[in-house]
Design a protein around this motif. Structure first.
Motif: not given
Length: 250
Positions: A21-25, A32-34, A36-48
């Motif tokens: 199983q993956p770690a978030w499982a 898990a949702r938190q 994923i949300s943190d990972l998305k925020i970090k990715s978007e910040a890096r992209f910006d």
């Protein structure tokens, strides 16, 4: 001795499934949702951040391109103004040369009977023919045919070294080389005016032309020396007035 208890087959299957199983499982749904949300925020910040850096770089490139275009425009303007100044100076000397020629007495002596028109004696006794040769060379210069003019003036000086027009021809030979952007040959030609015809009306102008060439060659020290020499040898000439003006700008 006690025998070791081995895990049963069902327990081994459960452990294998958990390892796959993956770690978030291993988290509950909220965690898990938190995650994923943190990972998305970090990715978007890096992209910006990367996008902003690219925009800044593009702005810098655009600014440099505009600055280069502005400097190129200034260079083109200065080049044009320099060419116009050279042309005005050239026209001034041509006009002055023509005026002085009209003031000179025309003592064309006829060729004696039986004398070969092509002989040295006939050539020396025919300033009218010399004048025609000189005018032809000068016309080449006026027509911007500088290589041909240089050749014609050089030939004239070689054939008529003692002519009253020889200093003028040698001076225009130097100008013909200067018009071809060959300052080395221009200085050589004008130096010949100073050494061979130091008392001619063209000597001060030849020294001024040498200083101009030295400036173009990146030799300001040599130009200053030439201007000083011009003031010492020919202080009451228009060329000396120009030398004073240029020395004041230093």
């Amino acid at each position: 001795m006690r025998a070791r208890l081995l895990p049963s087959a069902p327990l081994l299957c459960l452990l294998s499934a958990l390892a796959a199983q993956p770690a978030w499982a291993l988290f509950d749904d909220k965690e898990a949702r938190q995650w994923i949300s943190d990972l998305k925020i970090k990715s978007e910040a890096r992209f910006d951040q990367q996008a902003k850096a690219q925009l800044d770089l593009a702005g810098q490139i655009q600014h440099q391109a505009e600055e280069i275009a502005r400097l190129r425009g200034q260079i083109e303007t200065l080049t044009y103004e320099l060419e116009q100044a050279r042309k005005r100076q050239q026209d001034f000397y041509l006009d002055l040369d023509s005026r002085l020629r009209r003031l000179e007495p025309q003592n064309a002596a006829p060729v004696s009977a039986g004398e070969n028109p092509g002989s040295p004696a006939a050539t020396q006794a025919a300033p009218g023919a010399e004048s025609a040769e000189y005018d032809a060379a000068l016309e080449l210069f006026k027509s911007s045919k500088y290589p041909a003019a240089a050749k014609a003036f050089k030939t004239f000086v070689e054939q008529h070294p003692d002519s009253a027009l020889a200093p003028n021809a040698q001076f225009w030979l130097g100008n013909s080389w200067y018009a071809q952007r060959n300052c080395t040959k221009a200085i050589e030609a004008q130096s010949f005016v100073l050494s061979r015809y130091p008392h001619s009306d063209k000597a001060p102008d030849a020294l001024l032309a040498i200083a101009t060439c030295q400036q173009d060659l990146g030799n300001p020290k040599g130009a200053n020396q030439s201007w000083q020499q011009l003031l010492e040898k020919y202080p009451n000439t228009p060329a000396a007035d120009k030398a004073r003006e240029r020395l004041k700008k230093k």
